[in-house]
Design a protein around this motif. Sequence first.
Motif, PDB file in Angstrom:
ATOM      1  N   ILE A 132       0.857  -1.181   0.000  1.00 44.70           N
ATOM      2  CA  ILE A 132       0.000   0.000   0.000  1.00 44.70           C
ATOM      3  C   ILE A 132       0.892   1.228   0.000  1.00 44.70           C
ATOM      4  N   THR A 133       0.758   2.071  -1.003  1.00 39.60           N
ATOM      5  CA  THR A 133       1.546   3.294  -1.068  1.00 39.60           C
ATOM      6  C   THR A 133       0.630   4.508  -0.895  1.00 39.60           C
ATOM      7  N   ALA A 134       1.257   5.684  -0.661  1.00 39.02           N
ATOM      8  CA  ALA A 134       0.476   6.892  -0.424  1.00 39.02           C
ATOM      9  C   ALA A 134       0.276   7.720  -1.682  1.00 39.02           C
ATOM     10  N   ASP A 135       0.633   7.165  -2.836  1.00 36.12           N
ATOM     11  CA  ASP A 135       0.291   7.822  -4.096  1.00 36.12           C
ATOM     12  C   ASP A 135       0.394   6.828  -5.249  1.00 36.12           C
ATOM     13  N   GLN A 136      -0.171   7.219  -6.364  1.00 37.07           N
ATOM     14  CA  GLN A 136      -0.197   6.353  -7.537  1.00 37.07           C
ATOM     15  C   GLN A 136       1.187   6.239  -8.190  1.00 37.07           C
ATOM     16  N   MET A 137       1.966   7.330  -8.143  1.00 36.85           N
ATOM     17  CA  MET A 137       3.261   7.339  -8.810  1.00 36.85           C
ATOM     18  C   MET A 137       4.216   6.313  -8.210  1.00 36.85           C
ATOM     19  N   THR A 138       4.218   6.224  -6.885  1.00 46.44           N
ATOM     20  CA  THR A 138       5.106   5.262  -6.228  1.00 46.44           C
ATOM     21  C   THR A 138       4.655   3.838  -6.504  1.00 46.44           C
ATOM     22  N   MET A 139       3.338   3.607  -6.526  1.00 49.97           N
ATOM     23  CA  MET A 139       2.842   2.276  -6.875  1.00 49.97           C
ATOM     24  C   MET A 139       3.216   1.928  -8.309  1.00 49.97           C
ATOM     25  N   ALA A 140       3.140   2.911  -9.217  1.00 51.02           N
ATOM     26  CA  ALA A 140       3.500   2.669 -10.618  1.00 51.02           C
ATOM     27  C   ALA A 140       4.958   2.237 -10.736  1.00 51.02           C
ATOM     28  N   ARG A 141       5.799   2.760  -9.863  1.00 52.90           N
ATOM     29  CA  ARG A 141       7.204   2.358  -9.866  1.00 52.90           C
ATOM     30  C   ARG A 141       7.335   0.873  -9.534  1.00 52.90           C
ATOM     31  N   ALA A 142       6.565   0.419  -8.543  1.00 49.75           N
ATOM     32  CA  ALA A 142       6.583  -1.005  -8.182  1.00 49.75           C
ATOM     33  C   ALA A 142       6.051  -1.854  -9.327  1.00 49.75           C
ATOM     34  N   GLN A 143       5.035  -1.354 -10.033  1.00 49.33           N
ATOM     35  CA  GLN A 143       4.512  -2.071 -11.197  1.00 49.33           C
ATOM     36  C   GLN A 143       5.562  -2.170 -12.298  1.00 49.33           C
ATOM     37  N   ASP A 144       6.234  -1.071 -12.566  1.00 52.72           N
ATOM     38  CA  ASP A 144       7.266  -1.055 -13.610  1.00 52.72           C
ATOM     39  C   ASP A 144       8.404  -2.017 -13.283  1.00 52.72           C
ATOM     40  N   GLN A 145       8.658  -2.223 -12.008  1.00 52.39           N
ATOM     41  CA  GLN A 145       9.718  -3.137 -11.578  1.00 52.39           C
ATOM     42  C   GLN A 145       9.267  -4.591 -11.618  1.00 52.39           C
ATOM     43  N   GLY A 146       7.995  -4.822 -11.925  1.00 51.44           N
ATOM     44  CA  GLY A 146       7.477  -6.185 -11.983  1.00 51.44           C
ATOM     45  C   GLY A 146       7.175  -6.784 -10.631  1.00 51.44           C
ATOM     46  N   ASN A 147       6.973  -5.932  -9.613  1.00 46.90           N
ATOM     47  CA  ASN A 147       6.771  -6.433  -8.254  1.00 46.90           C
ATOM     48  C   ASN A 147       5.311  -6.427  -7.808  1.00 46.90           C
ATOM     49  N   ILE A 148       4.401  -6.120  -8.743  1.00 47.20           N
ATOM     50  CA  ILE A 148       2.972  -6.085  -8.435  1.00 47.20           C
ATOM     51  C   ILE A 148       2.229  -7.002  -9.401  1.00 47.20           C
ATOM     52  N   ALA A 149       1.252  -7.753  -8.864  1.00 46.42           N
ATOM     53  CA  ALA A 149       0.405  -8.618  -9.688  1.00 46.42           C
ATOM     54  C   ALA A 149      -0.989  -8.016  -9.768  1.00 46.42           C
ATOM     55  N   GLY A 150      -1.539  -7.899 -10.966  1.00 51.39           N
ATOM     56  CA  GLY A 150      -2.876  -7.356 -11.110  1.00 51.39           C
ATOM     57  C   GLY A 150      -2.895  -5.844 -10.985  1.00 51.39           C
ATOM     58  N   GLU A 151      -4.096  -5.271 -10.976  1.00 48.62           N
ATOM     59  CA  GLU A 151      -4.262  -3.832 -10.917  1.00 48.62           C
ATOM     60  C   GLU A 151      -4.464  -3.352  -9.482  1.00 48.62           C
ATOM     61  N   PRO A 152      -3.763  -2.288  -9.073  1.00 46.65           N
ATOM     62  CA  PRO A 152      -3.974  -1.725  -7.736  1.00 46.65           C
ATOM     63  C   PRO A 152      -5.401  -1.190  -7.577  1.00 46.65           C
ATOM     64  N   VAL A 153      -5.872  -1.172  -6.345  1.00 40.99           N
ATOM     65  CA  VAL A 153      -7.202  -0.661  -6.017  1.00 40.99           C
ATOM     66  C   VAL A 153      -7.050   0.536  -5.069  1.00 40.99           C
ATOM     67  N   VAL A 154      -7.553   1.702  -5.467  1.00 43.95           N
ATOM     68  CA  VAL A 154      -7.508   2.885  -4.613  1.00 43.95           C
ATOM     69  C   VAL A 154      -8.636   2.787  -3.589  1.00 43.95           C
ATOM     70  N   PHE A 155      -8.306   2.933  -2.302  1.00 43.39           N
ATOM     71  CA  PHE A 155      -9.315   2.763  -1.262  1.00 43.39           C
ATOM     72  C   PHE A 155      -9.439   3.978  -0.335  1.00 43.39           C
ATOM     73  N   ALA A 156      -8.548   4.980  -0.470  1.00 42.04           N
ATOM     74  CA  ALA A 156      -8.613   6.150   0.412  1.00 42.04           C
ATOM     75  C   ALA A 156      -7.840   7.311  -0.205  1.00 42.04           C
ATOM     76  N   THR A 157      -8.088   8.504   0.323  1.00 41.44           N
ATOM     77  CA  THR A 157      -7.356   9.695  -0.098  1.00 41.44           C
ATOM     78  C   THR A 157      -6.966  10.505   1.136  1.00 41.44           C
ATOM     79  N   ASN A 158      -6.078  11.486   0.936  1.00 40.38           N
ATOM     80  CA  ASN A 158      -5.610  12.322   2.036  1.00 40.38           C
ATOM     81  C   ASN A 158      -5.186  13.673   1.467  1.00 40.38           C
ATOM     82  N   VAL A 159      -5.121  14.698   2.306  1.00 41.88           N
ATOM     83  CA  VAL A 159      -4.697  16.024   1.849  1.00 41.88           C
ATOM     84  C   VAL A 159      -3.624  16.572   2.793  1.00 41.88           C
TER      85      VAL A 159
END
Length: 303
Positions: A132-159
């Motif tokens: 679980i990351t605090a933004d989409q960009m950091t999760m995309a980095r994990a996806q690009d590295q091949g360390n994520i299976a399937g599509e991430p699900v956004v479940f919360a936001t923060n400001v």
Amino acid sequence: MPRHEIPTYRLIPTRRTLLRTAAAGVPLALLTACASSPATETGARSGGSDGGGTDLGGSDGGGDVGPGQGSDVTEENAKLAVYAAASLAEILDELVDKFMEAHPTALVATMPAGSADLVAQLDAGAMADVLITADQMTMARAQDQGNIAGEPVVFATNVPVLITAPNNPHGITSLADVASPAGVDLALVTCAPQVPCGAAAAAVADHEGLTLSPVSEENAVTDVLGKVLNGQADAGIVYLTDALTAGDEVHMTELPGAEEARTEYPAAVAAEATSPTLARRFIEFLAAPEAQKALADAGFGAP
């Protein structure tokens, strides 16, 4: 990539995990083993069926579940390792507690840390079932590295918000008060630019046309909060939920442009998850009404 043990990176079971697993009759020695060393790969296929729903990392109907993913052990001794953004640290215990009401004998270990650090550790070979990351960009980095299976699900936001010591001794009323050149004599602390909370700080500064000159850039939002709490900084930019958790220990100022700097929390099954079915169930739980209510009560926004 092959998963391997990283001796200095341990998963710590939450206090509620200890209580619930003990009450369910799970040997504490088994839980201790889960905490003292990362899980090991158990195979290349997954069993059981989740009955459809969002694809969070492959089918459980007996087919392949992604490169390197292990087969689930029975839920009676399943171990779930959750790597989560530091800003979720306070609510994570409660979420795990609620999840374990439906899965009382699962062993859930959590590692709250800076999102960028978690992704780096995962890429270095650390074992995790859920990221679980605090933004989409950091999760995309994990996806690009091949360390994520399937599509991430956004479940919360923060400001982002601005915090100071209680009673606001320096009379700080806006971000301009701590930006250059007006705030040159004040010690501002933010997260580093590559960290989600640092990107949020930069976004609110850009919205106001301001230049920030922090005396320190941290790798986790909890470290920013800590420096304000212990008097090492006059002000800091943290998430709304961190300020709410600190309560009367800080003075909070809302920031113009905070909604535009809103960060999203995606959760995903790790490519090398040893308990992929339980990982998917945990992510589905995060998006369900019970978890959403707990998140809202803690100050998180809806996805």
